[in-house]
Design an enzyme around this catalytic site. Structure first.
Site, PDB file in Angstrom:
ATOM      1  N   ARG A 199       7.765   4.304   0.014  1.00 24.25           N
ATOM      2  CA  ARG A 199       6.535   4.398   0.937  1.00 24.25           C
ATOM      3  C   ARG A 199       6.290   5.737   1.504  1.00 24.25           C
ATOM      4  NH1 ARG A 199       7.319  -1.821   3.203  1.00 24.25           N
ATOM      5  NH2 ARG A 199       6.019  -2.900   1.582  1.00 24.25           N
ATOM      6  N   TYR A 240       2.776 -15.283  -0.570  1.00 25.71           N
ATOM      7  CA  TYR A 240       2.702 -14.669   0.615  1.00 25.71           C
ATOM      8  C   TYR A 240       2.102 -15.613   1.731  1.00 25.71           C
ATOM      9  CZ  TYR A 240       2.630  -9.715  -0.729  1.00 25.71           C
ATOM     10  OH  TYR A 240       3.021  -8.464  -1.292  1.00 25.71           O
ATOM     11  N   ASN A 290       0.673  -0.214  -0.402  1.00 32.32           N
ATOM     12  CA  ASN A 290       1.933   0.301  -0.089  1.00 32.32           C
ATOM     13  C   ASN A 290       2.965   0.182  -1.252  1.00 32.32           C
ATOM     14  OD1 ASN A 290       2.472  -2.593   0.411  1.00 32.32           O
ATOM     15  ND2 ASN A 290       2.937  -2.513   2.346  1.00 32.32           N
ATOM     16  N   HIS A 296       6.883  -4.158  -3.114  1.00 30.69           N
ATOM     17  CA  HIS A 296       7.546  -5.346  -2.400  1.00 30.69           C
ATOM     18  C   HIS A 296       8.909  -5.355  -2.527  1.00 30.69           C
ATOM     19  CE1 HIS A 296       7.781  -9.466  -0.480  1.00 30.69           C
ATOM     20  NE2 HIS A 296       8.861  -9.710  -1.674  1.00 30.69           N
ATOM     21  N   LYS A 333       3.757  -2.948  -7.128  1.00 33.46           N
ATOM     22  CA  LYS A 333       2.480  -3.627  -6.848  1.00 33.46           C
ATOM     23  C   LYS A 333       1.462  -3.034  -7.553  1.00 33.46           C
ATOM     24  CE  LYS A 333       3.144  -5.361  -2.203  1.00 33.46           C
ATOM     25  NZ  LYS A 333       3.077  -5.086  -0.788  1.00 33.46           N
ATOM     26  N   GLU A 389      11.768 -16.204  -3.244  1.00 28.38           N
ATOM     27  CA  GLU A 389      10.964 -15.233  -4.301  1.00 28.38           C
ATOM     28  C   GLU A 389      11.393 -15.304  -5.748  1.00 28.38           C
ATOM     29  OE1 GLU A 389       9.457 -12.946  -0.358  1.00 28.38           O
ATOM     30  OE2 GLU A 389      10.502 -11.680  -1.851  1.00 28.38           O
ATOM     31  N   ARG A 397      15.116  -2.421   1.025  1.00 26.02           N
ATOM     32  CA  ARG A 397      14.112  -2.488   2.222  1.00 26.02           C
ATOM     33  C   ARG A 397      14.067  -1.108   2.765  1.00 26.02           C
ATOM     34  NH1 ARG A 397      10.102  -6.312   3.336  1.00 26.02           N
ATOM     35  NH2 ARG A 397      10.243  -5.758   5.678  1.00 26.02           N
ATOM     36  N   PHE A 454      -5.632  -9.846   7.316  1.00 25.97           N
ATOM     37  CA  PHE A 454      -5.650  -9.228   6.169  1.00 25.97           C
ATOM     38  C   PHE A 454      -5.345  -9.898   4.934  1.00 25.97           C
ATOM     39  CE2 PHE A 454      -1.213  -8.988   8.257  1.00 25.97           C
ATOM     40  CZ  PHE A 454      -0.532  -9.322   7.070  1.00 25.97           C
ATOM     41  N   THR A 480       6.642  -0.962   6.455  1.00 25.62           N
ATOM     42  CA  THR A 480       5.329  -1.397   5.686  1.00 25.62           C
ATOM     43  C   THR A 480       4.176  -0.661   5.679  1.00 25.62           C
ATOM     44  OG1 THR A 480       6.116  -3.735   6.443  1.00 25.62           O
ATOM     45  CG2 THR A 480       3.944  -3.359   6.064  1.00 25.62           C
TER      46      THR A 480
HETATM   47  P1  IDP Z   1       6.688  -5.837   4.001  1.00 26.78           P
HETATM   48  O1  IDP Z   1       5.951  -5.655   2.506  1.00 26.78           O
HETATM   49  O2  IDP Z   1       6.891  -4.592   4.257  1.00 26.78           O
HETATM   50  O3  IDP Z   1       7.469  -6.817   4.027  1.00 26.78           O
HETATM   51  P2  IDP Z   1       4.914  -7.762   5.539  1.00 26.78           P
HETATM   52  O4  IDP Z   1       4.608  -7.473   6.841  1.00 26.78           O
HETATM   53  O5  IDP Z   1       5.721  -8.731   5.080  1.00 26.78           O
HETATM   54  O6  IDP Z   1       5.456  -6.362   5.037  1.00 26.78           O
HETATM   55  O7  IDP Z   1       3.337  -7.930   4.757  1.00 26.78           O
HETATM   56  C1  IDP Z   1       3.239  -8.151   3.289  1.00 26.78           C
HETATM   57  C2  IDP Z   1       2.347  -7.320   2.827  1.00 26.78           C
HETATM   58  O8  IDP Z   1       0.900  -7.597   3.479  1.00 26.78           O
HETATM   59  C3  IDP Z   1       2.308  -5.914   3.122  1.00 26.78           C
HETATM   60  O9  IDP Z   1       3.320  -4.978   2.269  1.00 26.78           O
HETATM   61  C4  IDP Z   1       1.163  -5.149   2.930  1.00 26.78           C
HETATM   62  O10 IDP Z   1       0.807  -4.952   1.402  1.00 26.78           O
HETATM   63  C5  IDP Z   1      -0.007  -6.337   3.479  1.00 26.78           C
HETATM   64  N1  IDP Z   1      -0.150  -6.115   4.803  1.00 26.78           N
HETATM   65  C6  IDP Z   1       0.497  -6.208   5.934  1.00 26.78           C
HETATM   66  N2  IDP Z   1       0.001  -5.820   7.023  1.00 26.78           N
HETATM   67  C7  IDP Z   1      -1.147  -5.377   6.790  1.00 26.78           C
HETATM   68  C8  IDP Z   1      -2.218  -4.954   7.319  1.00 26.78           C
HETATM   69  O11 IDP Z   1      -2.288  -4.715   8.894  1.00 26.78           O
HETATM   70  N3  IDP Z   1      -3.356  -4.304   6.771  1.00 26.78           N
HETATM   71  C9  IDP Z   1      -3.506  -4.702   5.282  1.00 26.78           C
HETATM   72  N4  IDP Z   1      -2.456  -5.104   4.794  1.00 26.78           N
HETATM   73  C10 IDP Z   1      -1.292  -5.618   5.337  1.00 26.78           C
HETATM   74 MG    MG Z   2       7.415  -9.274   3.957  1.00 24.44          MG
END
Ligand code: IDP
Ligand code: MG
Length: 151
Positions: free
Chosen positions: A103, A50, A113, A116, A10, A127, A86, A58, A92
């Site tokens: 992470r 997304y 973070n 992806h 990212k 994707e 993963r 967010f 996350t």
């Molecule tokens: P993942 O990337 O671990 O699969 P997801 O829940 O699919 O996590 O969320 C996608 C992306 O959205 C996260 O990687 C992060 O960049 C962002 N994100 C998720 N939850 C939050 C939050 O609570 N605050 C800010 N950004 C968030």
């Molecule tokens: Mg995800």
């Protein structure tokens, strides 16, 4: 089962010079890169990628973040590639991710973070098709592949 999964280094990872660190960890795990390119995600692609998060608090910030700088988009292949990636990424929220994960070792902020990885074989297929065309993905094997995959 051999799987393919989409990985993004990212914008924060690219900006911090951590793309190589992410690639190094996935290579060391024994996965194979099958496609790799730098891409500056536009708003339309961000919203498609997304789409599951549309309406969440967010979401706007997430689109702004993922379009802020180029990312390095990759297809990785290998046994159970989706869950292996993963697990290698960690939770996350980097503040809660286990040490030893990307992470958990390299960040603390959920909005930055680093990486992806597709969350299922089905979303991986979707994707990968969003980011790559067929000519950009290569099927190949290392000569010593059986030491890694057992196949
Ligand atoms: P993942 O990337 O671990 O699969 P997801 O829940 O699919 O996590 O969320 C996608 C992306 O959205 C996260 O990687 C992060 O960049 C962002 N994100 C998720 N939850 C939050 C939050 O609570 N605050 C800010 N950004 C968030
Ligand atoms: Mg995800």
């Amino acid at each position: 089962m051999t799987e393919r999964t989409l990985v993004l280094a990212k914008p924060d990872a690219v900006a911090r010079g951590l793309t190589g660190e992410i690639i190094k960890r996935l290579e060391a795990r024994g996965l194979r890169p099958a496609g790799l390119k730098m891409i500056w995600i536009d708003e339309e692609l961000a919203k498609r990628h997304y789409s599951a998060h549309i309406g969440k608090p967010f979401f706007e910030g997430l689109v702004q973040y993922i379009t802020s700088l180029p990312v390095v988009a990759m297809v990785w292949e290998g046994p159970s590639a989706v869950s292996v990636v993963r697990n290698t990424m960690g939770a996350t929220n980097p503040a809660q991710a286990q040490p030893g994960t990307i992470r958990g070792d390299l960040g603390t902020d959920i909005s930055n973070n680093l990486v992806h990885g597709s969350d299922s074989v089905e979303s991986a297929e979707k994707e990968i098709n969003l980011f790559f065309n067929e000519a950009e993905i290569f099927s190949w094997k290392r000569p010593h592949e059986s030491f890694i995959t057992g196949e």
